[in-house]
Design a protein around this motif. Sequence first.
Motif, PDB file in Angstrom:
ATOM      1  N   ALA A  30       0.827  -1.199   0.000  1.00 21.93           N
ATOM      2  CA  ALA A  30       0.000   0.000   0.000  1.00 21.93           C
ATOM      3  C   ALA A  30       0.863   1.251   0.000  1.00 21.93           C
ATOM      4  N   CYS A  31       0.345   2.286  -0.623  1.00 21.24           N
ATOM      5  CA  CYS A  31       1.044   3.567  -0.666  1.00 21.24           C
ATOM      6  C   CYS A  31       0.358   4.491   0.341  1.00 21.24           C
ATOM      7  N   PRO A  32       1.073   4.935   1.370  1.00 19.24           N
ATOM      8  CA  PRO A  32       0.430   5.714   2.424  1.00 19.24           C
ATOM      9  C   PRO A  32       0.207   7.185   2.098  1.00 19.24           C
ATOM     10  N   ILE A  33       0.604   7.667   0.917  1.00 20.45           N
ATOM     11  CA  ILE A  33       0.456   9.100   0.657  1.00 20.45           C
ATOM     12  C   ILE A  33      -1.010   9.492   0.630  1.00 20.45           C
ATOM     13  N   VAL A  34      -1.278  10.681   1.126  1.00 21.25           N
ATOM     14  CA  VAL A  34      -2.629  11.217   1.160  1.00 21.25           C
ATOM     15  C   VAL A  34      -2.954  11.863  -0.186  1.00 21.25           C
ATOM     16  N   SER A  35      -1.982  12.572  -0.762  1.00 15.51           N
ATOM     17  CA  SER A  35      -2.159  13.199  -2.072  1.00 15.51           C
ATOM     18  C   SER A  35      -0.792  13.514  -2.662  1.00 15.51           C
ATOM     19  N   SER A  36      -0.790  13.834  -3.958  1.00 14.55           N
ATOM     20  CA  SER A  36       0.446  14.268  -4.609  1.00 14.55           C
ATOM     21  C   SER A  36       0.089  15.308  -5.657  1.00 14.55           C
ATOM     22  N   ARG A  37       1.070  16.178  -5.948  1.00 22.43           N
ATOM     23  CA  ARG A  37       0.814  17.251  -6.913  1.00 22.43           C
ATOM     24  C   ARG A  37       2.129  17.826  -7.416  1.00 22.43           C
ATOM     25  N   ASN A  38       2.019  18.739  -8.352  1.00 21.81           N
ATOM     26  CA  ASN A  38       3.171  19.480  -8.898  1.00 21.81           C
ATOM     27  C   ASN A  38       4.278  18.573  -9.424  1.00 21.81           C
ATOM     28  N   TRP A  39       3.913  17.520 -10.143  1.00 22.04           N
ATOM     29  CA  TRP A  39       4.919  16.625 -10.708  1.00 22.04           C
ATOM     30  C   TRP A  39       5.490  17.239 -11.983  1.00 22.04           C
ATOM     31  N   HIS A  40       6.816  17.132 -12.123  1.00 25.54           N
ATOM     32  CA  HIS A  40       7.522  17.611 -13.307  1.00 25.54           C
ATOM     33  C   HIS A  40       8.583  16.588 -13.676  1.00 25.54           C
ATOM     34  N   ALA A  41       8.853  16.465 -14.962  1.00 26.35           N
ATOM     35  CA  ALA A  41       9.921  15.581 -15.432  1.00 26.35           C
ATOM     36  C   ALA A  41      10.609  16.262 -16.602  1.00 26.35           C
ATOM     37  N   TRP A  42      11.930  16.179 -16.643  1.00 28.97           N
ATOM     38  CA  TRP A  42      12.678  16.734 -17.767  1.00 28.97           C
ATOM     39  C   TRP A  42      13.963  15.950 -17.946  1.00 28.97           C
ATOM     40  N   ILE A  43      14.537  16.115 -19.118  1.00 28.47           N
ATOM     41  CA  ILE A  43      15.807  15.482 -19.442  1.00 28.47           C
ATOM     42  C   ILE A  43      16.853  16.564 -19.609  1.00 28.47           C
ATOM     43  N   ASP A  44      17.932  16.474 -18.824  1.00 30.86           N
ATOM     44  CA  ASP A  44      19.095  17.349 -19.006  1.00 30.86           C
ATOM     45  C   ASP A  44      19.981  16.655 -20.032  1.00 30.86           C
ATOM     46  N   ARG A  45      20.164  17.306 -21.172  1.00 26.22           N
ATOM     47  CA  ARG A  45      20.972  16.711 -22.238  1.00 26.22           C
ATOM     48  C   ARG A  45      22.408  17.203 -22.127  1.00 26.22           C
ATOM     49  N   PHE A  46      23.323  16.276 -22.249  1.00 27.51           N
ATOM     50  CA  PHE A  46      24.746  16.594 -22.219  1.00 27.51           C
ATOM     51  C   PHE A  46      25.348  16.223 -23.569  1.00 27.51           C
ATOM     52  N   PRO A  47      25.301  17.154 -24.548  1.00 28.88           N
ATOM     53  CA  PRO A  47      25.811  16.838 -25.884  1.00 28.88           C
ATOM     54  C   PRO A  47      27.272  16.401 -25.845  1.00 28.88           C
ATOM     55  N   GLY A  48      27.602  15.396 -26.653  1.00 27.96           N
ATOM     56  CA  GLY A  48      28.966  14.920 -26.755  1.00 27.96           C
ATOM     57  C   GLY A  48      29.356  13.896 -25.712  1.00 27.96           C
ATOM     58  N   LYS A  49      28.581  13.757 -24.640  1.00 28.52           N
ATOM     59  CA  LYS A  49      28.922  12.797 -23.583  1.00 28.52           C
ATOM     60  C   LYS A  49      28.181  11.474 -23.742  1.00 28.52           C
ATOM     61  N   GLY A  50      27.147  11.442 -24.575  1.00 31.06           N
ATOM     62  CA  GLY A  50      26.416  10.203 -24.825  1.00 31.06           C
ATOM     63  C   GLY A  50      25.480   9.775 -23.717  1.00 31.06           C
ATOM     64  N   VAL A  51      25.360  10.571 -22.675  1.00 30.98           N
ATOM     65  CA  VAL A  51      24.477  10.227 -21.557  1.00 30.98           C
ATOM     66  C   VAL A  51      23.660  11.456 -21.188  1.00 30.98           C
ATOM     67  N   ASN A  52      22.396  11.239 -20.951  1.00 31.76           N
ATOM     68  CA  ASN A  52      21.499  12.298 -20.496  1.00 31.76           C
ATOM     69  C   ASN A  52      21.062  11.963 -19.079  1.00 31.76           C
ATOM     70  N   ARG A  53      20.487  12.937 -18.405  1.00 31.63           N
ATOM     71  CA  ARG A  53      19.986  12.720 -17.040  1.00 31.63           C
ATOM     72  C   ARG A  53      18.510  13.069 -17.022  1.00 31.63           C
ATOM     73  N   ILE A  54      17.696  12.133 -16.521  1.00 34.30           N
ATOM     74  CA  ILE A  54      16.268  12.397 -16.361  1.00 34.30           C
ATOM     75  C   ILE A  54      16.038  12.794 -14.904  1.00 34.30           C
TER      76      ILE A  54
END
Length: 138
Positions: A30-54
Amino acid sequence: MRLPSCLSRLFLVAAAAGATFPPPAQAAEACPIVSSRNWHAWIDRFPGKGVNRIVVTGRIALPTAGYGWRLVKAGGLRGRPPLQEFRLELVPPSGMAAEVITEVDVRGEAKTPFSNLRVMVSCGGKRIAFFDQVVVTD
């Protein structure tokens, strides 16, 4: 089978009081949270390094003070674009805790080779946020 909220809270209070009996398997999921809000997701791109961060952030309300939390990268699923899941893991307070709804900002990060993703946030096996498209930043 889902436990009524009064039983879920009873198990949380019993655990906080140091009860020795194990809760049913359903209570552990079970998830005990009462509520959730203000969710955001983005990808930080690092050109030339071949790896991004979500990066995923949000705000959750918990039934008492004192919870520990982690927002961790869970198994990814195939698809176009790929779906990356983040799982919210919560640890109830180990001792006495104020019975007051407590809001907490959560954040999770993970490396990814992709620059085009869908993201899902789950807690206790249930989806609490979903992004069909994630913004890429440089």
